[in-house]
Design an enzyme around this catalytic site. Structure first.
Site: not given
Length: 139
Positions: A67, A74
């Site tokens: 990520v 987000h």
């Protein structure tokens, strides 16, 4: 010999390849069997582990994903909730190593994913092995 499942959120192919290679090598070096499945994203990893665990086919799990911070909120949701989901599984007694990288940029991810550098995939596999050993000790 135990059987492990690597659950990868395959979003960055080249980074995931390194993480999976590191995890697989660590598990196979200890004589364990390894399967790999792919899910759409890091948020789906804990759910996939629950489904796999219900099958009774696996002794431990390694969560793999990357990520990278973007321009929106987000990142925080995905990073925090995927980590929370994996932690909840360990609190329920599953042997899960968390190899989900949460980084600022691709350069940080490359260093952490590369088995020749920080080898976070291998470290996550070793964490799963340690938890499996503890579960056996306390059984």
């Amino acid at each position: 010999m135990a059987k492990f499942l690597i659950v990868e959120a395959r979003f960055y192919d080249h980074l995931n390849d390194m993480l999976v290679a590191g995890a697989r090598a660590a598990l196979e070096a200890e004589g364990h069997k390894v399967d790999v499945i792919t899910v759409p994203g890091a948020l789906e990893i804990p759910g996939a582990i629950v489904l796999a665990d219900q099958s009774g086919h696996y002794d431990g799990y390694v969560a793999i994903g990357v990520v990278i911070r973007g321009e929106t909120y987000h990142f925080e949701i995905v990073a925090g909730e995927s980590a929370r989901g994996v932690m909840a599984l360990t609190m329920d007694g599953l042997a899960v190593g968390n190899g989900i990288l949460t980084v600022e940029d691709e350069a940080q991810a490359l260093v952490r994913a590369d088995p020749a550098q920080k080898n976070k995939g291998g470290e996550a596999a070793k964490a799963a092995l340690a938890l499996l050993a503890l579960r056996s000790k306390f059984a």
